[in-house]
Design a protein around this motif. Sequence first.
Motif, PDB file in Angstrom:
ATOM      1  N   UNK A   1      -2.793  15.116   3.279  1.00  0.00           N
ATOM      2  CA  UNK A   1      -2.749  16.492   2.795  1.00  0.00           C
ATOM      3  C   UNK A   1      -3.755  17.330   3.568  1.00  0.00           C
ATOM      4  N   UNK A   2      -3.546  18.644   3.562  1.00  0.00           N
ATOM      5  CA  UNK A   2      -4.503  19.540   4.210  1.00  0.00           C
ATOM      6  C   UNK A   2      -5.527  20.093   3.210  1.00  0.00           C
ATOM      7  N   UNK A   3      -5.383  19.728   1.929  1.00  0.00           N
ATOM      8  CA  UNK A   3      -6.271  20.267   0.889  1.00  0.00           C
ATOM      9  C   UNK A   3      -7.197  19.159   0.398  1.00  0.00           C
ATOM     10  N   UNK A   4      -8.430  19.159   0.878  1.00  0.00           N
ATOM     11  CA  UNK A   4      -9.366  18.083   0.577  1.00  0.00           C
ATOM     12  C   UNK A   4      -9.698  18.003  -0.900  1.00  0.00           C
ATOM     13  N   UNK A   5      -9.648  19.129  -1.616  1.00  0.00           N
ATOM     14  CA  UNK A   5      -9.978  19.135  -3.045  1.00  0.00           C
ATOM     15  C   UNK A   5      -8.746  19.016  -3.943  1.00  0.00           C
ATOM     16  N   UNK A   6      -7.607  18.680  -3.362  1.00  0.00           N
ATOM     17  CA  UNK A   6      -6.377  18.579  -4.143  1.00  0.00           C
ATOM     18  C   UNK A   6      -6.386  17.332  -5.019  1.00  0.00           C
ATOM     19  N   UNK A   7      -5.490  17.315  -5.990  1.00  0.00           N
ATOM     20  CA  UNK A   7      -5.357  16.156  -6.877  1.00  0.00           C
ATOM     21  C   UNK A   7      -5.047  14.894  -6.085  1.00  0.00           C
ATOM     22  N   UNK A   8      -4.168  15.026  -5.082  1.00  0.00           N
ATOM     23  CA  UNK A   8      -3.783  13.858  -4.300  1.00  0.00           C
ATOM     24  C   UNK A   8      -4.977  13.252  -3.563  1.00  0.00           C
ATOM     25  N   UNK A   9      -5.697  14.060  -2.817  1.00  0.00           N
ATOM     26  CA  UNK A   9      -6.791  13.503  -2.026  1.00  0.00           C
ATOM     27  C   UNK A   9      -7.972  13.087  -2.901  1.00  0.00           C
TER      28      UNK A   9
ATOM     29  N   UNK B   1       2.195  22.371   9.411  1.00  0.00           N
ATOM     30  CA  UNK B   1       1.807  21.265   8.530  1.00  0.00           C
ATOM     31  C   UNK B   1       2.659  20.020   8.769  1.00  0.00           C
ATOM     32  N   UNK B   2       3.965  20.209   8.983  1.00  0.00           N
ATOM     33  CA  UNK B   2       4.821  19.048   9.213  1.00  0.00           C
ATOM     34  C   UNK B   2       4.578  18.450  10.596  1.00  0.00           C
ATOM     35  N   UNK B   3       4.276  19.314  11.565  1.00  0.00           N
ATOM     36  CA  UNK B   3       3.946  18.803  12.903  1.00  0.00           C
ATOM     37  C   UNK B   3       2.690  17.950  12.854  1.00  0.00           C
TER      38      UNK B   3
ATOM     39  N   UNK C   1       0.871  -1.176   0.000  1.00  0.00           N
ATOM     40  CA  UNK C   1       0.000   0.000   0.000  1.00  0.00           C
ATOM     41  C   UNK C   1       0.908   1.226   0.000  1.00  0.00           C
ATOM     42  N   UNK C   2       0.445   2.308  -0.559  1.00  0.00           N
ATOM     43  CA  UNK C   2       1.269   3.500  -0.739  1.00  0.00           C
ATOM     44  C   UNK C   2       0.656   4.674   0.022  1.00  0.00           C
ATOM     45  N   UNK C   3       1.524   5.389   0.742  1.00  0.00           N
ATOM     46  CA  UNK C   3       1.125   6.619   1.427  1.00  0.00           C
ATOM     47  C   UNK C   3       1.904   7.764   0.793  1.00  0.00           C
ATOM     48  N   UNK C   4       1.184   8.711   0.199  1.00  0.00           N
ATOM     49  CA  UNK C   4       1.811   9.890  -0.381  1.00  0.00           C
ATOM     50  C   UNK C   4       1.513  11.095   0.497  1.00  0.00           C
ATOM     51  N   UNK C   5       2.567  11.886   0.781  1.00  0.00           N
ATOM     52  CA  UNK C   5       2.432  13.048   1.661  1.00  0.00           C
ATOM     53  C   UNK C   5       2.704  14.318   0.869  1.00  0.00           C
ATOM     54  N   UNK C   6       1.749  15.218   0.891  1.00  0.00           N
ATOM     55  CA  UNK C   6       1.923  16.522   0.247  1.00  0.00           C
ATOM     56  C   UNK C   6       0.932  17.486   0.877  1.00  0.00           C
ATOM     57  N   UNK C   7       1.434  18.515   1.546  1.00  0.00           N
ATOM     58  CA  UNK C   7       0.521  19.444   2.208  1.00  0.00           C
ATOM     59  C   UNK C   7      -0.408  20.118   1.210  1.00  0.00           C
TER      60      UNK C   7
ATOM     61  N   UNK D   1      -7.510   6.469  -2.463  1.00  0.00           N
ATOM     62  CA  UNK D   1      -8.557   5.559  -2.001  1.00  0.00           C
ATOM     63  C   UNK D   1      -8.955   5.885  -0.560  1.00  0.00           C
ATOM     64  N   UNK D   2      -7.973   6.357   0.218  1.00  0.00           N
ATOM     65  CA  UNK D   2      -8.209   6.707   1.616  1.00  0.00           C
ATOM     66  C   UNK D   2      -7.594   8.075   1.869  1.00  0.00           C
ATOM     67  N   UNK D   3      -8.344   8.936   2.505  1.00  0.00           N
ATOM     68  CA  UNK D   3      -7.932  10.325   2.690  1.00  0.00           C
ATOM     69  C   UNK D   3      -7.663  10.618   4.160  1.00  0.00           C
ATOM     70  N   UNK D   4      -6.407  10.937   4.482  1.00  0.00           N
ATOM     71  CA  UNK D   4      -6.058  11.413   5.820  1.00  0.00           C
ATOM     72  C   UNK D   4      -5.847  12.918   5.703  1.00  0.00           C
ATOM     73  N   UNK D   5      -6.966  13.636   5.679  1.00  0.00           N
ATOM     74  CA  UNK D   5      -6.885  15.082   5.493  1.00  0.00           C
ATOM     75  C   UNK D   5      -6.593  15.772   6.822  1.00  0.00           C
ATOM     76  N   UNK D   6      -5.591  16.640   6.801  1.00  0.00           N
ATOM     77  CA  UNK D   6      -5.151  17.376   7.978  1.00  0.00           C
ATOM     78  C   UNK D   6      -5.898  18.700   8.062  1.00  0.00           C
ATOM     79  N   UNK D   7      -6.030  19.273   9.253  1.00  0.00           N
ATOM     80  CA  UNK D   7      -6.622  20.608   9.358  1.00  0.00           C
ATOM     81  C   UNK D   7      -5.829  21.615   8.522  1.00  0.00           C
ATOM     82  N   UNK D   8      -6.520  22.442   7.775  1.00  0.00           N
ATOM     83  CA  UNK D   8      -5.876  23.433   6.917  1.00  0.00           C
ATOM     84  C   UNK D   8      -5.667  24.706   7.728  1.00  0.00           C
ATOM     85  N   UNK D   9      -4.499  24.779   8.394  1.00  0.00           N
ATOM     86  CA  UNK D   9      -4.223  25.868   9.335  1.00  0.00           C
ATOM     87  C   UNK D   9      -2.948  26.605   8.944  1.00  0.00           C
ATOM     88  N   UNK D  10      -2.803  27.852   9.373  1.00  0.00           N
ATOM     89  CA  UNK D  10      -1.602  28.620   9.023  1.00  0.00           C
ATOM     90  C   UNK D  10      -0.333  27.990   9.583  1.00  0.00           C
TER      91      UNK D  10
END
Length: 321
Positions: free
Chosen positions: A127-135, A160-162, A96-102, A139-148
């Motif tokens: 990613x923090x961008x729910x509408x991004x190409x990645x998310x 974002x890295x934290x 299984x593959x996990x891709x990380x991109x804020x 197949x599974x979305x681990x969307x992070x809070x989109x915060x400054x």
Amino acid sequence: MTEPNNNPAIRSARRVLTTEANAIHKMVEHLPDDFPDVVDLVLKTKGRVIISGVGKSGHIGRKISATLASTGTPSYFVHASEASHGDLGMITEDDIVVLISNSGETQELRDILLHTRRFNIALIGISSKINSTLLQSADFKLNLPDLPEACAIGMAPTTSTTLTLAMGDALAVAVMEQRGFGSEDFLKNHPGGKLGAQLSRVAELMHKGDKVPTVDADTAMSDVLLSMTSKGFGITGVVKDGTLLGVISDGDLRRHMGNLMEKTAGEIASLDPVTATPDLFAAKALAILNERKISVLMVVDEAKRPIGIVHIHDLLRAGVA
């Protein structure tokens, strides 16, 4: 001297830490809906968890991969650029593959993403961008809070890295606990260094065979003294019918100094001594020694037969502290 509360460096540190702490609290309150499914997927996978990211996301990805591997989940980090030049062959249909991109739009991840789609390999996006190409592709979305970000210009990857690192830790620990991965399993992956020493067993550090000082209960004290001197532990086990009856220490000798040579080992011994078993963790053995203010433990088997001896110096030399 500037007061701590007025020191600009202290103010910056507190602002950053507060911003990142608040972001994690926000994520606690809004965990991704897919999180339980991702845990289940990792538990069921026949292959490895392949992780990739670019820049700071790549550094975080390497750490998440290492944490997964050390806690019982086979994992490997694939460099995105190298993947485009042959390393895609490292990713199999069992993985299984996990891709990380804020931002969710990192161009360098494109070839890995397409590879997972082409070969029907499960894809998890962080990613923090729910509408991004990645998310949108995952197949599974681990969307992070989109915060400054926590930096003053709002651009350096900090918040974002934290959040990504915390999400990876949450995933690894949840999988670890669901898998029933315990301290004994942990030791298999951490045999070296201080951690390996603390998780080692008494059996690995104890003296065995002829090095174990023991005498029969009816042994004359003149022979007991020779045994204690030759073995060099300042103690000897006293056995009766092969079972540990007690021990004689330097303190016992001093307490019976008046008529010592008229006694036998069984008459001098302190009965029912504290002992260790060979499967006892070395760290626990050290705790017993410190608590009882003694320096040596006799090691016995299930039948209370002495099979070894461990000195506090053995534990300290091995790094158990």
